[in-house]
Design a protein around this motif. Structure first.
Motif, PDB file in Angstrom:
ATOM      1  N   ASN A  12       3.201  -2.640  17.035  1.00 51.81           N
ATOM      2  CA  ASN A  12       3.125  -2.453  15.479  1.00 51.81           C
ATOM      3  C   ASN A  12       3.164  -1.095  14.922  1.00 51.81           C
ATOM      4  O   ASN A  12       3.010  -0.880  13.676  1.00 51.81           O
ATOM      5  CB  ASN A  12       2.183  -3.443  14.612  1.00 51.81           C
ATOM      6  CG  ASN A  12       2.550  -4.627  14.771  1.00 51.81           C
ATOM      7  OD1 ASN A  12       3.550  -5.403  13.933  1.00 51.81           O
ATOM      8  ND2 ASN A  12       2.110  -5.553  15.695  1.00 51.81           N
ATOM      9  N   THR A  14       0.459   1.090  14.913  1.00 49.95           N
ATOM     10  CA  THR A  14      -0.527   1.169  14.188  1.00 49.95           C
ATOM     11  C   THR A  14      -2.078   1.467  14.762  1.00 49.95           C
ATOM     12  O   THR A  14      -1.990   1.842  15.897  1.00 49.95           O
ATOM     13  CB  THR A  14      -0.796   0.059  13.121  1.00 49.95           C
ATOM     14  OG1 THR A  14      -1.706   0.150  11.998  1.00 49.95           O
ATOM     15  CG2 THR A  14      -1.342  -1.282  13.848  1.00 49.95           C
ATOM     16  N   THR A  15      -3.008   1.698  14.163  1.00 49.31           N
ATOM     17  CA  THR A  15      -4.286   2.236  14.748  1.00 49.31           C
ATOM     18  C   THR A  15      -5.315   1.160  14.256  1.00 49.31           C
ATOM     19  O   THR A  15      -5.171   0.623  13.254  1.00 49.31           O
ATOM     20  CB  THR A  15      -4.701   3.674  14.166  1.00 49.31           C
ATOM     21  OG1 THR A  15      -4.765   3.644  12.765  1.00 49.31           O
ATOM     22  CG2 THR A  15      -3.496   4.609  14.377  1.00 49.31           C
ATOM     23  N   ARG A  18      -6.190   2.114  10.458  1.00 45.53           N
ATOM     24  CA  ARG A  18      -5.495   1.476   9.733  1.00 45.53           C
ATOM     25  C   ARG A  18      -5.690  -0.112   9.654  1.00 45.53           C
ATOM     26  O   ARG A  18      -5.851  -0.615   8.496  1.00 45.53           O
ATOM     27  CB  ARG A  18      -3.901   1.598  10.175  1.00 45.53           C
ATOM     28  CG  ARG A  18      -3.015   0.660   9.345  1.00 45.53           C
ATOM     29  CD  ARG A  18      -2.721   1.125   7.898  1.00 45.53           C
ATOM     30  NE  ARG A  18      -3.286   2.289   7.253  1.00 45.53           N
ATOM     31  CZ  ARG A  18      -3.993   2.350   5.874  1.00 45.53           C
ATOM     32  NH1 ARG A  18      -3.247   1.602   5.238  1.00 45.53           N
ATOM     33  NH2 ARG A  18      -4.320   3.411   5.527  1.00 45.53           N
TER      34      ARG A  18
END
Length: 67
Positions: A12, A14-15, A18
């Motif tokens: 996705n 993301t981190t 996030r």
């Protein structure tokens, strides 16, 4: 569980930070999971499964195979 979480982060794009901002799950909690200091409770897994749009079983299957 954390390996599956990491896979979803990559998929996705993301981190963990996030995810923290979007879900309210603290970065300390995510870090504890990564380091094996704690395991996620079902309520947190439900939040993650909704966030990543995967079934809750996605996370639970790995937990049962570890036992």
């Amino acid at each position: 569980m954390y390996k599956k979480f990491q896979d979803l982060l990559v998929k996705n794009d993301t981190t963990p930070y996030r995810v923290h901002k979007d879900t309210g799950i603290s970065t300390a909690t995510l870090s504890d999971w990564k380091r094996g200091r704690s395991t996620p409770k079902v309520d947190k897994l439900l939040i993650l499964s909704n966030y990543f749009n995967v079934p809750l079983e996605y996370f639970l299957e790995e937990e049962t195979t570890k036992q």
